[in-house]
Design a protein around this motif. Structure first.
Motif, short mmCIF file in Angstrom:
data_model
loop_
_atom_site.label_atom_id
_atom_site.label_comp_id
_atom_site.label_asym_id
_atom_site.label_seq_id
_atom_site.Cartn_x
_atom_site.Cartn_y
_atom_site.Cartn_z
N VAL A 173 -50.15 51.72 -140.60
CA VAL A 173 -49.23 51.89 -139.48
C VAL A 173 -50.05 52.09 -138.21
CG1 VAL A 173 -47.27 53.16 -138.54
CG2 VAL A 173 -47.53 52.95 -141.03
N GLU A 174 -49.76 51.27 -137.19
CA GLU A 174 -50.44 51.39 -135.90
C GLU A 174 -49.55 52.21 -134.96
OE1 GLU A 174 -51.18 47.49 -134.24
OE2 GLU A 174 -52.02 46.75 -136.11
N PHE A 175 -50.15 53.15 -134.26
CA PHE A 175 -49.40 54.02 -133.33
C PHE A 175 -49.98 53.94 -131.93
CE2 PHE A 175 -49.16 56.07 -137.48
CZ PHE A 175 -47.83 56.46 -137.58
N VAL B 181 -44.46 54.37 -132.77
CA VAL B 181 -44.94 53.45 -133.81
C VAL B 181 -45.05 52.06 -133.19
CG1 VAL B 181 -44.47 52.44 -136.06
CG2 VAL B 181 -43.80 54.81 -135.60
N ASN B 182 -46.24 51.47 -133.22
CA ASN B 182 -46.40 50.11 -132.71
C ASN B 182 -46.02 49.09 -133.77
OD1 ASN B 182 -47.20 47.73 -131.46
ND2 ASN B 182 -49.37 48.03 -131.91
N GLU B 183 -46.78 49.01 -134.86
CA GLU B 183 -46.39 48.08 -135.93
C GLU B 183 -46.85 48.53 -137.30
OE1 GLU B 183 -47.69 44.03 -135.21
OE2 GLU B 183 -49.71 44.69 -134.73
N ILE B 184 -46.27 47.88 -138.31
CA ILE B 184 -46.54 48.21 -139.71
C ILE B 184 -47.21 46.99 -140.34
CG2 ILE B 184 -45.50 48.85 -141.93
CD1 ILE B 184 -42.99 49.75 -140.28
MG MG Z 1 -51.39 45.28 -133.80
#
Ligand code: MG
Ligand code: ADP
Length: 374
Positions: free
Chosen positions: A251-253, A263-266
């Motif tokens: 998980v990108e934050f 939360v940016n992306e999974i």
């Molecule tokens: Mg990304």
């Protein structure tokens, strides 16, 4: 438990697949790679590569029949393919989990359903939704295609409503999300694994520096408030649990200047920001993927040393490859190359990890090496 000697199927032949194969081979598994491109980074080190499209029915049947369990390194596999495979062979992660992460609109709805905050955004599926999306955000913003984006591809910066329309049309009116550009304090990510019993285990939080939308360096331990790091791990576990996920997930934050965690992306797979685990943790993210998909106990995720991971993009290749003596001369740096024949700008060709007693020293050393290579 699926024990050594069994055959693991890997869908996708890129560098994540390659590092998975290497970890699986250490443990004595056989790995069969399914990938359309010949002599792929993963195929080079696997027992065998089936060279076929991900949805070629005969290849899929052979693949499923020869594997004891199937996993992936790539999120854009059609859900129908995983469903077909899972009729005869366990597939981890599942088609259902993958399908929540393949489309940014679906993904952001899902993030909200977990009680977590995505970046302020509006969904644009038709021309008539443009105005609504604009109302949902403040400029400046980024128009991102909902599907198939990676390494900053499919993203256009927009500053006015007219520019949104223009950008949407230049994306040929495919589904998009309009995201507010947030003022970032930093970016962090969590790689974790979840097993069939629902147990989860996180790797240490990584601090990620991006250049032009592509990861440049990951710094561990992350230089963030420990409460934020803990909150990110809790959020990532909640996401994995809600997905009923089995395997390794990232998980990108975004951490905003106001210390909000968004939360940016999974990513339903191992992650570039987790490569540091190979050289700096008791267990790597790739061994953890092997363990998790084979139902073995988790390996210890402890960080053994501060580390900086630096990506090597095709940009630094000239007529010949970069002068690797610059990395080799740094005794606590570890070079990883992915076996890609052709270097292109922005293409991930390899990375190196630099270990040191503290992150400041690791950053100084890694950055010096990178400048010498460039
Ligand atoms: Mg990304
Ligand atoms: P990709 O799928 O290409 O990784 P991301 O949405 O993660 O796409 O975007 C890549 C990078 O671009 C992010 O890691 C971040 O550095 C920057 N970025 C993307 N969206 C935003 C945003 N809304 N606000 C600020 N920076 C952003």
């Amino acid at each position: 438990m699926i024990l050594p000697g069994a055959t693991i199927g890997m869908i996708g032949g890129g560098q994540l697949g390659r590092m998975f194969v290497i970890a699986a081979k250490y443990l004595g598994y056989n790995v069969l790679v399914l990938e359309p491109g010949e002599n792929s980074p993963a195929g080079q080190v696997a027992d065998e590569q089936i060279v076929a499209a991900y949805d070629a029915p005969e290849a899929l049947a052979t693949f499923a029949q020869r594997c004891d369990v199937i996993t992936t390194e790539f999120e854009n596999i059609p859900a129908s393919v995983l469903e077909t495979l899972s009729e005869s062979t366990p597939v981890r992660p599942s088609a259902a989990a993958l399908s929540k992460t393949q489309d940014r609109i679906v993904e952001k709805d899902f993030i909200r359903s977990c009680g977590l905050l995505p970046v302020p955004y509006g969904a644009i599926r038709t021309r008539s939704e443009v105005a609504l999306a604009i109302d949902a955000i403040k400029f400046p913003a980024i128009l991102k295609t909902a599907r198939f984006g990676y390494d900053g591809k499919g993203q256009i910066t927009v500053n006015t409503p007219d520019e949104v329309v223009e950008a949407y049309e230049s994306h040929r009116s495919v589904d998009c999300v309009l995201e507010q550009r947030v003022d970032l304090d930093c970016e962090i990510s969590v790689v974790l694994s979840r097993n069939e019993n629902g147990d989860t285990q996180c790797f240490p939080v990584s601090e990620n520096v991006h250049v032009d939308g592509i990861l440049f360096q990951s710094i561990v331990p992350a230089r963030v408030d420990p409460d934020i790091a803990r909150a990110a791990q809790v959020a990532a576990k909640r996401i994995a649990t809600k997905l009923d996920y089995v395997g390794v997930l990232a998980v990108e934050f975004f951490v905003t200047k106001k210390a909000e965690l968004l939360v940016n992306e999974i990513a339903p797979r191992t992650h570039n920001s987790g490569h540091f685990t190979i050289d700096a943790c008791v267990t790597s993210q790739f061994e953890q993927q092997v363990r998790t998909v084979c139902n073995l106990p988790f390996g210890d995720t402890r960080l053994l040393t501060p580390v900086v991971m630096t990506n090597l993009l095709g940009d630094i290749w000239g007529d010949t490859q970069p002068d690797w003596s610059k990395v080799f001369n740094s005794a606590a740096s570890k070079l990883h190359l992915y076996g890609k024949a052709e270097a292109r700008d922005g293409r991930k060709m390899g990375h190196f990890c630099t270990l040191a007693d503290n992150v400041d020293d690791a950053i100084t050393e890694a950055t010096k090496i990178f400048e010498q290579l460039s």
